[in-house]
Design a protein around this motif. Sequence first.
Motif: not given
Length: 387
Positions: A130-151
């Motif tokens: 969903a964040q790709t619609s805001q110009g964020h990269t898919f891989v970058g956002t996913l890596s950030y979420l996993w690094h942050k421990g998002t559940f």
Amino acid sequence: MSTQNSLSVDLVAESTQDSALRNSGLDALRASLTLLVIFHHCAITYGAIGGWYYHEVAPEKSLASVVLVLFCTINQAYFMGLFFFLAGHYTSRSIERKGPARFLTDRFLRLGVPLLVYGLLIGPVTIALAQTSQGHTFVGTLSYLWHKGTFESGPMWFAEALLIFSVGTILWNLAFRRRDASPGNRAIQGKLPSDLMLGVGAVLTGVAALALRSFWRVGVNVWGLQLGYFSSYVVLYSAGFATAHAHWIERLPKEQVRLWWRIALIALPILPLVYFIGGHFPGLRGRPLSVIYAFWEPFVAWGTILFLLDGFQRHFHKLVGLWRPLCRRAYTIYIIHPPVLVAVALTWRHVPAYPLVKFVATGSLSCVLCYLTAGVLLRFPRLASIL
């Protein structure tokens, strides 16, 4: 990002090995409501109010937005409550057949494992998409979420709630086993709920909703759960559990169904009318509207639930054609639908089209893709044993 919608209660029905004991009407109803969940989230995508991963059209005063808001508001009044009612109904039989230990083991497998997979994998993937619609990269956002421990529990809040309800049911049974087994209590369980009982239950549910929402207003999440809606969920889950021995759900009195369906139809326009009149009389907004909403929900829900239970059981004596595979895939469809729906919406987000057209097209295509994808996933034996 969760909404109080839901997931197909195929997970709370008996296993596919017990198909001879299944109720075809209830299976068809669960499958239909699962597809309705997809359209519910699709409506939020294109202009309705609610929490969802991707909003292409913000809620506004346009005709399309008003229609979609009404669609979601009416859905919310009954369909999650119906899922919980069915969950309670099947829980009673499942505990008797499996025993407490095996029942809880099964619940943690079929509810807990998908919840973890969704929270750690599917949820973050959907957010990143969903964040790709805001110009964020898919891989970058996913890596950030996993690094942050998002559940991200998302729509799997329902599995979380059912786990809590299941544990609570077992503890209740253990604490009051002797009392529940007494002849007097079995006689009470064998009685069908009267119209007076349903009416009192609706009023008390509204009172409880007001009390809960004084602490947690609608839209506030506590561990992924919108507790402001839980008065009806608890009441309906308990009602399904308590009436299972009486087989009320399978032999609903026609007069009772007709009465409560009329009540639902009479109550249905009250909330929208008060809301729109409130545009001219601001005093009706705020607390008065909240009070009306709290009591409006159960009176709409009771009649709609009885109407659907009765109608589906009368029309589906057996599952034929696509209904059989659709019912089998319903739980899987629910789990995977968020990334599929978001991906379909993103694919043609730059194409100018009326929101209601996009709502129908995106929702329909998402249902088809989820159905096909679920069929592939269920070919794997280990997945099929859980899903």
